[in-house]
Scaffold this motif. Structure first.
Motif, PDB file in Angstrom:
ATOM      1  N   ARG A 165      -7.169   3.138  -6.645  1.00  0.00           N
ATOM      2  CA  ARG A 165      -8.118   2.025  -6.674  1.00  0.00           C
ATOM      3  C   ARG A 165      -7.692   0.973  -7.710  1.00  0.00           C
ATOM      4  O   ARG A 165      -7.606  -0.218  -7.417  1.00  0.00           O
ATOM      5  N   GLN A 166      -7.362   1.469  -8.921  1.00  0.00           N
ATOM      6  CA  GLN A 166      -6.955   0.543  -9.988  1.00  0.00           C
ATOM      7  C   GLN A 166      -5.749  -0.296  -9.581  1.00  0.00           C
ATOM      8  O   GLN A 166      -5.666  -1.481  -9.880  1.00  0.00           O
ATOM      9  N   ARG A 167      -4.817   0.344  -8.886  1.00  0.00           N
ATOM     10  CA  ARG A 167      -3.593  -0.390  -8.547  1.00  0.00           C
ATOM     11  C   ARG A 167      -3.810  -1.384  -7.406  1.00  0.00           C
ATOM     12  O   ARG A 167      -3.089  -2.354  -7.291  1.00  0.00           O
ATOM     13  N   LEU A 168      -4.776  -1.094  -6.530  1.00  0.00           N
ATOM     14  CA  LEU A 168      -4.930  -1.948  -5.347  1.00  0.00           C
ATOM     15  C   LEU A 168      -6.072  -2.957  -5.460  1.00  0.00           C
ATOM     16  O   LEU A 168      -6.138  -3.906  -4.692  1.00  0.00           O
ATOM     17  N   GLU A 169      -6.971  -2.758  -6.449  1.00  0.00           N
ATOM     18  CA  GLU A 169      -8.209  -3.537  -6.412  1.00  0.00           C
ATOM     19  C   GLU A 169      -8.017  -5.040  -6.627  1.00  0.00           C
ATOM     20  O   GLU A 169      -8.890  -5.824  -6.279  1.00  0.00           O
ATOM     21  N   LYS A 170      -6.882  -5.409  -7.194  1.00  0.00           N
ATOM     22  CA  LYS A 170      -6.651  -6.841  -7.400  1.00  0.00           C
ATOM     23  C   LYS A 170      -6.579  -7.574  -6.045  1.00  0.00           C
ATOM     24  O   LYS A 170      -7.129  -8.632  -5.874  1.00  0.00           O
ATOM     25  N   ASP A 171      -5.909  -6.959  -5.093  1.00  0.00           N
ATOM     26  CA  ASP A 171      -5.679  -7.644  -3.814  1.00  0.00           C
ATOM     27  C   ASP A 171      -6.487  -7.108  -2.642  1.00  0.00           C
ATOM     28  O   ASP A 171      -6.545  -7.737  -1.596  1.00  0.00           O
ATOM     29  N   ASN A 214      -8.896  13.781  -4.203  1.00  0.00           N
ATOM     30  CA  ASN A 214      -8.484  14.072  -5.583  1.00  0.00           C
ATOM     31  C   ASN A 214      -8.983  12.904  -6.421  1.00  0.00           C
ATOM     32  O   ASN A 214      -8.488  11.782  -6.306  1.00  0.00           O
ATOM     33  N   GLU A 215     -10.003  13.179  -7.233  1.00  0.00           N
ATOM     34  CA  GLU A 215     -10.706  12.129  -7.955  1.00  0.00           C
ATOM     35  C   GLU A 215      -9.760  11.258  -8.783  1.00  0.00           C
ATOM     36  O   GLU A 215      -9.834  10.033  -8.755  1.00  0.00           O
ATOM     37  N   ILE A 216      -8.857  11.928  -9.498  1.00  0.00           N
ATOM     38  CA  ILE A 216      -7.997  11.191 -10.417  1.00  0.00           C
ATOM     39  C   ILE A 216      -7.025  10.293  -9.663  1.00  0.00           C
ATOM     40  O   ILE A 216      -6.871   9.108  -9.976  1.00  0.00           O
ATOM     41  N   LEU A 217      -6.396  10.845  -8.624  1.00  0.00           N
ATOM     42  CA  LEU A 217      -5.435  10.040  -7.867  1.00  0.00           C
ATOM     43  C   LEU A 217      -6.123   8.894  -7.139  1.00  0.00           C
ATOM     44  O   LEU A 217      -5.583   7.791  -7.050  1.00  0.00           O
ATOM     45  N   ILE A 228       0.840  -1.206   0.000  1.00  0.00           N
ATOM     46  CA  ILE A 228       0.000   0.000   0.000  1.00  0.00           C
ATOM     47  C   ILE A 228       0.875   1.257   0.000  1.00  0.00           C
ATOM     48  O   ILE A 228       0.671   2.180  -0.796  1.00  0.00           O
ATOM     49  N   PHE A 229       1.885   1.270   0.848  1.00  0.00           N
ATOM     50  CA  PHE A 229       2.747   2.466   0.918  1.00  0.00           C
ATOM     51  C   PHE A 229       3.523   2.677  -0.381  1.00  0.00           C
ATOM     52  O   PHE A 229       3.751   3.809  -0.793  1.00  0.00           O
ATOM     53  N   ALA A 230       3.900   1.585  -1.023  1.00  0.00           N
ATOM     54  CA  ALA A 230       4.621   1.724  -2.291  1.00  0.00           C
ATOM     55  C   ALA A 230       3.737   2.435  -3.317  1.00  0.00           C
ATOM     56  O   ALA A 230       4.187   3.317  -4.046  1.00  0.00           O
ATOM     57  N   MET A 231       2.444   2.079  -3.342  1.00  0.00           N
ATOM     58  CA  MET A 231       1.498   2.730  -4.267  1.00  0.00           C
ATOM     59  C   MET A 231       1.329   4.207  -3.929  1.00  0.00           C
ATOM     60  O   MET A 231       1.272   5.062  -4.806  1.00  0.00           O
ATOM     61  N   LEU A 232       1.199   4.487  -2.639  1.00  0.00           N
ATOM     62  CA  LEU A 232       1.024   5.883  -2.213  1.00  0.00           C
ATOM     63  C   LEU A 232       2.240   6.708  -2.629  1.00  0.00           C
ATOM     64  O   LEU A 232       2.111   7.820  -3.146  1.00  0.00           O
ATOM     65  N   ALA A 233       3.413   6.131  -2.441  1.00  0.00           N
ATOM     66  CA  ALA A 233       4.638   6.862  -2.789  1.00  0.00           C
ATOM     67  C   ALA A 233       4.709   7.053  -4.295  1.00  0.00           C
ATOM     68  O   ALA A 233       5.033   8.138  -4.785  1.00  0.00           O
ATOM     69  N   GLU A 234       4.366   6.021  -5.036  1.00  0.00           N
ATOM     70  CA  GLU A 234       4.435   6.110  -6.498  1.00  0.00           C
ATOM     71  C   GLU A 234       3.502   7.197  -7.017  1.00  0.00           C
ATOM     72  O   GLU A 234       3.826   7.922  -7.956  1.00  0.00           O
TER      73      GLU A 234
END
Ligand code: ASP
Ligand code: MG
Length: 420
Positions: free
Chosen positions: A365-371, A357-360, A329-335
């Motif tokens: 969501r897209q990056r995390l929704e798999k897991d 921020n709607e876009i972010l 999760i933190f890796a995604m936030l940082a990215e």
């Protein structure tokens, strides 16, 4: 050398800019470097014309035209000579902005910086030209050749060594009593534009103060100084006269809008005093951030952040939230360069509060929704109280629904539903 910073509200009209000219003129006894933000709400507008931001072509054209009209009407009332060369420079910038804004979207953070940076280029071009036209002679500097960052778009990380070298070689040798330059924006080694994060102009002024060993830095605001609460939310505010460097860092971190979080560290390292003064009443005392022990006067301090969203993240496989999940999760936030304002962990869910921020959010969501399963609660307000008492908390929250609360010895943070 002294460093001044004027924010968007101090240059949002012709009258405001005349006032800035007056303040600058009164302070030319020592060399002065003036850092200026985009005028008024320009940055908000430009955020809506970034390539790929959902808005149809008509809407984009209308916004770009609105931006042009806004600046030109101010220029029109400031310049006695309507043939001043500044008008040509402004039109060039508007045309470049049109071109950038209608490009095909690439990477959101990159596109963001290439677009919103025009706010500061336009404001400083206009104001520098105006000052010269009324005999306050100055040199306009493109700060992208001075402040160097890496390519972390929308939140560039400053390379202080290169910046110090460039600042000293380019600014110290200009031989001008007055330099006008942009806040918020910077440049990479390959010459592309970056920004330092929203409200980053304070930070720009602080970077330059550090690199040039400024004798002091002054942020000119529409408030009398560092108040114990934002007067937009609070009627009986108290001015804090003296703020220790570390206290200012804590307050900015919690979201005190009077100062950008990264601003204090560079000037603290050099012991440079940071004055916060009112552009409405420039003779008044203001506040000083400096090497003090405690705030003076001692009083509770309130920080309100609106438009917050609480995201609860649960692993889909019903495992516990553990270190490996948190790491992902933190890796995604940082990215995505998403800053977390508050977080809390339980066995089955990890909750974090961020600026909406709607876009972010969609990218996250897209990056995390798999897991993970993500649940949102938006329309929230984050309240931070330093030097709180139970009475004060009750007064402030007054029956509103609290979604999350955290408390340390000196500070409490409450996430509540926004007042309707
Ligand atoms: N213009 C930028 C913003 O509005 C930077 C600043 O004002 O400090 O965020
Ligand atoms: Mg601003």
């Amino acid at each position: 050398m002294k460093i001044f910073k004027f924010g968007g509200a101090s240059v949002n009209s012709a009258e405001a800019i005349r006032n800035v000219a007056h303040i600058v003129q009164q302070n030319l006894d020592t060399p002065l470097l003036v850092v200026i933000s985009a005028m008024g709400k320009t940055t908000n507008l430009l955020e809506k014309v970034i390539p790929g931001v959902p808005s149809d072509d008509d809407e984009r054209r209308a916004l770009l035209q609105q931006n042009r009209d806004y600046h030109l009407s101010i220029a029109d009332s400031l310049f006695a000579d309507k043939g001043d060369a500044t008008f040509g420079r402004l039109h060039e910038l508007f045309d470049q902005l049109d071109e950038v804004s209608t490009r095909k979207a690439t990477n959101y953070n990159f596109d963001y910086d290439q677009t919103v940076s025009f706010g500061e280029l336009i404001s400083t071009t206009l104001i520098s030209g105006y000052l010269n036209s009324v005999g306050i002679s100055n040199v306009w500097v493109d700060v992208r050749d001075v402040i160097r960052t890496n390519e972390n778009y929308r939140e560039g990380i400053v390379d202080f060594d290169t910046t110090r070298r460039q600042a000293n070689s380019q600014l110290s040798t200009l031989n001008s009593q007055l330099i006008i330059t942009q806040g918020f924006i910077a440049g990479t080694a390959s010459g592309t534009t970056t920004t330092l994060g929203r409200e980053g102009s304070d930070y720009s002024a602080s970077i330059l103060s550090y690199c040039l060993d400024a004798e002091s830095m002054t942020i000119w605001k529409d408030v009398p100084g560092f108040l114990n609460a934002d007067p937009k939310f609070f009627s009986n505010t108290i001015k804090i006269n003296e703020i220790p460097f570390n206290e200012a860092i804590e307050l900015a971190y919690y979201g005190a809008s009077v100062i950008h979080p990264k601003t204090v560290k560079p000037i603290q390292n050099k012991g440079i005093h940071l004055n916060i003064k009112s552009f409405v009443d420039p003779q008044a005392e203001g506040s000083v951030i400096g090497p003090f022990k405690v705030i003076e006067p001692m009083t509770p301090l309130y920080i309100f952040k609106n438009n917050q969203v609480l995201i609860s993240i649960q692993p889909k496989d019903f495992s516990f939230i553990a270190e490996d999940n948190l790491q992902a999760i933190f890796a995604m936030l940082a990215e995505l360069n998403i800053r977390v304002n508050l977080m809390q962990n339980s066995a089955l869910s990890f909750s974090l509060c961020i600026d909406y921020n709607e876009i972010l959010l969609e990218h996250l969501r897209q990056r995390l929704e798999k897991d993970f399963r993500l649940v949102y609660n938006s329309g929230l307000q984050l309240i931070t109280i330093r030097y709180y008492t139970q009475d004060i908390i009750e007064q402030i929250v007054a029956g509103r629904h609290i979604l999350l609360q955290q408390r340390s010895r000196t500070t409490t943070q409450l996430l509540v539903e926004d007042k309707a």
